[in-house]
Design an enzyme around this catalytic site. Sequence first.
Site, PDB file in Angstrom:
ATOM      1  N   ILE A  12      30.919  43.920   2.601  1.00 62.38           N
ATOM      2  CA  ILE A  12      29.745  44.632   2.095  1.00 62.38           C
ATOM      3  C   ILE A  12      29.381  45.827   2.974  1.00 62.38           C
ATOM      4  CG2 ILE A  12      28.164  43.002   3.266  1.00 62.38           C
ATOM      5  CD1 ILE A  12      26.162  43.457   0.998  1.00 62.38           C
ATOM      6  N   ALA A  13      29.516  45.699   4.298  1.00 64.09           N
ATOM      7  CA  ALA A  13      29.118  46.784   5.200  1.00 64.09           C
ATOM      8  C   ALA A  13      30.055  47.983   5.056  1.00 64.09           C
ATOM      9  CB  ALA A  13      29.103  46.284   6.652  1.00 64.09           C
ATOM     10  N   THR A  43      32.001  38.486   3.450  1.00 68.75           N
ATOM     11  CA  THR A  43      31.083  38.755   2.337  1.00 68.75           C
ATOM     12  C   THR A  43      31.425  37.875   1.133  1.00 68.75           C
ATOM     13  OG1 THR A  43      30.780  41.063   3.004  1.00 68.75           O
ATOM     14  CG2 THR A  43      30.292  40.522   0.709  1.00 68.75           C
ATOM     15  N   GLY A  48      24.443  32.209  -0.359  1.00 70.30           N
ATOM     16  CA  GLY A  48      22.989  32.290  -0.513  1.00 70.30           C
ATOM     17  C   GLY A  48      22.524  33.508  -1.281  1.00 70.30           C
ATOM     18  N   GLY A  49      22.548  34.679  -0.635  1.00 71.42           N
ATOM     19  CA  GLY A  49      22.118  35.883  -1.327  1.00 71.42           C
ATOM     20  C   GLY A  49      21.567  36.925  -0.380  1.00 71.42           C
ATOM     21  N   GLU A 115      15.224  29.515   1.199  1.00 71.49           N
ATOM     22  CA  GLU A 115      16.149  28.875   2.123  1.00 71.49           C
ATOM     23  C   GLU A 115      15.447  28.525   3.427  1.00 71.49           C
ATOM     24  OE1 GLU A 115      19.669  31.250   2.531  1.00 71.49           O
ATOM     25  OE2 GLU A 115      20.070  31.261   0.384  1.00 71.49           O
ATOM     26  N   HIS A 240      26.489  26.799  11.024  1.00 71.88           N
ATOM     27  CA  HIS A 240      25.863  26.406   9.755  1.00 71.88           C
ATOM     28  C   HIS A 240      25.720  24.893   9.775  1.00 71.88           C
ATOM     29  CE1 HIS A 240      24.954  25.879   5.543  1.00 71.88           C
ATOM     30  NE2 HIS A 240      24.775  27.178   5.461  1.00 71.88           N
ATOM     31  N   GLU A 372      28.400  42.059  10.515  1.00 73.28           N
ATOM     32  CA  GLU A 372      28.352  40.938  11.459  1.00 73.28           C
ATOM     33  C   GLU A 372      28.924  41.268  12.834  1.00 73.28           C
ATOM     34  OE1 GLU A 372      29.589  36.212  11.826  1.00 73.28           O
ATOM     35  OE2 GLU A 372      29.962  37.266   9.953  1.00 73.28           O
ATOM     36  N   ARG A 383      19.796  33.993  13.421  1.00 77.93           N
ATOM     37  CA  ARG A 383      19.644  34.722  12.156  1.00 77.93           C
ATOM     38  C   ARG A 383      18.885  33.887  11.131  1.00 77.93           C
ATOM     39  NH1 ARG A 383      22.976  35.064   7.154  1.00 77.93           N
ATOM     40  NH2 ARG A 383      24.064  33.250   7.958  1.00 77.93           N
ATOM     41  N   SER A 388      21.691  38.533   6.577  1.00 75.74           N
ATOM     42  CA  SER A 388      22.894  39.250   7.027  1.00 75.74           C
ATOM     43  C   SER A 388      23.389  40.266   6.004  1.00 75.74           C
ATOM     44  CB  SER A 388      24.012  38.263   7.374  1.00 75.74           C
ATOM     45  OG  SER A 388      24.188  37.334   6.331  1.00 75.74           O
TER      46      SER A 388
END
Length: 518
Positions: A12-13, A43, A48-49, A115, A240, A372, A383, A388
């Site tokens: 995504i970045a 990504t 989650g989102g 979340e 996680h 990241e 985080r 993120s």
Amino acid sequence: MTTDYLVIGSGIAGLTFSVKIAEAFPGRTVTIITKANEEESNTKYAQGGVAVVLNREKDSFQKHIQDTLNAGDGLCAVSVVEMVVKEGPKRLEELMAWGANFDFDTLGNLDLGKEGGHSEYRVAHHKDITGAEIERALLTRAHQLENISILPHHFAIDLITNHHVTGKKPKANACYGAYVLNQKTKTIFTLKAHNTVLASGGIGWVYGHTTNPVIATGDGIAMAYRAKAKISDMEFVQFHPTALFEADGESSFLISEAVRGFGAYLRNRRGERFMRNYDKRAELASRDIVSQSIDSELKKTGDTHVFLDGTHLDMAAFRKHFPNIYKKCKAHHINIKTDWIPVVPAAHYLCGGIEVDTDGKTSVPNLFACGECTRTGLHGANRLASNSLLEALVYAHNIFKYLRNDSCKSINLNIPDWDDEGTSTPKEHVLIQHNLRQLQALMRDYVGIVRSQSRLKKAIKHLDLIYNEVEYFYKASKISTPLCELRNMINVAHLIINQSLKRKENKGGYFNVDNVKK
């Protein structure tokens, strides 16, 4: 080969920056290199989102800011948190304009999830495969732009900086591109760039047991470190709390925190809801607390895993919200309606990394970073869930804003080609695999969720042995991706251990038994 913008990483970045700069400057070239298939990135696995404030009646920027600060445990940069949170709605709107789909409720509003660590419903998502949907949309847009070239199966070996330059050298250190391995032809070429953006993702594979894909080997951080960029907060590795437990370990399937937000309980083997013994928020505590609590339960009982209980939930609604999780559990003969899901913490996200300012600039001129692999100050010691993807969108945009005022001056330097004279192709790869397994076991056993000074000091001694053997092998061998990845992971492990030894106070995701005040 020369390009205006070299982007290392296709998540995504990297894709967000590439699309924005390519749209703004059709006459400039953008080259994206990625070591696997173009869609393979952290990504893609984000379930989650994107955490973003949209319902201003029930939610507010201040609430999101405070939740982020609470999770970061006093180490967030407040101005950065405020900037990222307030930019969120605009960046999400842009992503949707590029074709990313998100779930809507029956009234036509975005269906927002909640979340761990969030005080309100604010996570925009697409079922439980949000990351994959974002990746699809960004790749589609990138392919529509003729000035973007995507080179899959290309591995960045090292950044080109002053010490590579022959003849007259510039006074200050700077980045001029990278040496790149074409993994299919096994050839190495020099890729000169006016500006280089590291968007290379995380480090999960350093631990072996991780929710990250096998490509998450910390390459960008290691390259930046060797290029003399500042790296910080590497001790803050987020685990996680709920990865699907599989007896053979290795890469783990993530059971999203949104499942606990949906109402699932954590239980030990005896069926006790143990989270209430650790935090008043119980299952909705922030992930550092949930991970440490599970670690404590496992150490007390000697068990290998705990359980996530969703048997009391509305199963039709569960299947609608989490179709991928439901399908994965079913493939493992777990019926969520009647069975508890076995879960265990796994390395998931790095809160530290390459230091960048709010423009995404590193301490090395012409070198930028986002996603990241960076330490922006947003996450602090831990985080907040779904921050993120938001951070990646905002910092990719900030780098674009900064570079659109840059004139892209030509590079008139003598940069030699990669020199591998005197090296040979190794006949067997057992040394790489053996040292990789040793490194991963070392990080899990000595540098995991709960650390101690004595274990960290022992880890340094063991790591030095691995480093010396691999470095000797590296200098004598033809370049290969597995060898470079191992070398990068050793650099990353060194940074994590040394920065852990320097931390004298437990914060967020970092817990050292020797820092507990007696």
